[in-house]
Design a protein around this motif. Structure first.
Motif, PDB file in Angstrom:
ATOM      1  N   ASP A 180       1.122  -1.128  12.778  1.00 54.36           N
ATOM      2  CA  ASP A 180      -0.054  -0.411  12.282  1.00 54.36           C
ATOM      3  C   ASP A 180       0.201   0.067  10.853  1.00 54.36           C
ATOM      4  O   ASP A 180       1.350   0.286  10.467  1.00 54.36           O
ATOM      5  N   ASP A 181      -0.875   0.236  10.087  1.00 55.23           N
ATOM      6  CA  ASP A 181      -0.798   0.776   8.721  1.00 55.23           C
ATOM      7  C   ASP A 181       0.204  -0.006   7.874  1.00 55.23           C
ATOM      8  O   ASP A 181       0.937   0.573   7.069  1.00 55.23           O
ATOM      9  N   GLU A 237      -7.942  -3.022   8.745  1.00 52.59           N
ATOM     10  CA  GLU A 237      -8.599  -1.796   9.207  1.00 52.59           C
ATOM     11  C   GLU A 237      -9.536  -1.252   8.141  1.00 52.59           C
ATOM     12  O   GLU A 237      -9.331  -1.462   6.951  1.00 52.59           O
TER      13      GLU A 237
HETATM   14 MG    MG Z   1      -4.028   1.872  11.503  1.00 53.21          MG
END
Ligand code: MG
Ligand code: C2E
Ligand code: MG
Ligand code: MG
Length: 285
Positions: A180-181, A237
């Motif tokens: 994530d990220d 995202e």
């Molecule tokens: Mg994220």
């Protein structure tokens, strides 16, 4: 709350510090009872195939509905949950509830799709984490193949060898792993091929204003080609505009999520009964 310089370089005045500390303490006290009082809920945000706008997956996002404070953002209470260790029972609840919802959707006749669940460092580093995941799957009957666990880059990087070992065990259960990220962790890329990953999630900070001001365009291009070379799926995202969608699709990013397609919503609105997932276009391509 000792250091005045907790936020580097910024000195808070005492009253401000006390107010913040008091607020955190109050949050922690309330959070302790949030599960038993049934105040936690999961919202779901669709992940969309960028080629045609059809549904690819769903990310479960935690919400805390407090009777006095209202809907508290995870950005506010997850750090408190981590500091107090409450993230362990909360994270376990999240995992189970997401699996239960996945089973409900299947019972409604929906075709299968990936269900992504966020996992915090404290959970991932626990000795019993693999067992926790295995028992959530076993007790709910949700198929492991459709569960995806999201770990942030910084969590993975804390101890790459140990992360690789844990991820391998999760993969053996059938679960997939997303970073994530991605791109915000200032980490070396050399660790990537050593980890049994499935997905890179391109952080929202690189997605916003893609096209208009193209400063992050080379970064996104590099991440998608890196992912392709490693055989990983890329998910962007925070897609908010048609232009961002188009640019990402042209760069070869397969999947995206963002307010353009849908905001996170309670399960019933995120995927109403009777909709055909395979055919469902979250937004026309
Ligand atoms: Mg994220
Ligand atoms: P994340 O996992 O990176 O989740 C994406 C965040 O971006 C979500 O915020 C989502 O609502 C928001 N978002 C999605 N599309 C857009 C968009 O188009 N524009 C903008 N501005 N924002 C968008 P949310 O739900 O507030 O969650 C924030 C963070 O809290 C998550 O970031 C995740 O790190 C953490 N979190 C949420 N649920 C959980 C959970 O169950 N467990 C753990 N450990 N962390 C969680
Ligand atoms: Mg996430
Ligand atoms: Mg992010």
């Amino acid at each position: 709350y000792t250091a005045k310089t907790r936020k580097a370089g910024v000195a808070f005045y005492e009253p401000e510090m006390n107010r913040r500390a008091a607020e955190r303490l109050q949050l922690a006290n309330h959070l302790r009872r949030a599960i038993e009082l049934d105040e936690l809920e999961l919202h779901y945000q669709p992940q969309v195939n960028l080629a045609d706008g059809t549904l690819s997956g769903m990310e479960a996002l935690l919400r805390w509905r407090h009777p006095l404070l209202g809907l508290v953002s995870p950005l506010r209470f997850i750090p408190v949950a981590e500091e107090t260790g409450l993230i362990i029972p909360i994270g376990e609840w999240v995992l189970r509830e997401a699996c239960r919802q996945g089973v409900r959707w299947r019972a409604e006749g929906h075709a299968p799709f990936r269900l992504a669940v966020n996992v915090s460092a404290l959970q991932f580093e626990r000795e019993d984490f693999i067992e926790t995941v295995a028992s959530a799957l076993a007790e709910t009957g949700f198929p492991a193949d459709w569960l995806e666990l999201e770990l942030t880059e910084s969590v993975v990087m804390r101890n790459v060898e140990e992360s690789a070992r844990r991820m391998t065990q999760l993969r053996e259960l059938g679960v997939s792993i997303a970073v994530d990220d991605f791109g915000t962790g200032y980490s070396s890329l050399s660790y990537l091929p050593r980890l049994p990953l499935n997905v890179l999630k391109i952080d929202r900070s690189f997605v916003s204003n893609l096209g208009q001001d193209s400063a992050s365009l080379p970064v996104v291009r590099a991440i998608t080609s890196l992912a392709q070379n490693l055989g990983l799926l890329t998910i962007a995202e925070g897609i908010e505009t048609e232009q961002e969608w188009e640019v990402l699709r042209d760069l070869g990013c397969e999947v995206g999520q963002g307010y353009l397609f849908a905001r996170p919503q309670p399960a019933a609105q995120a995927l109403p009964a009777g909709t055909d997932v395979a055919a469902r276009q979250v937004r026309p391509a």
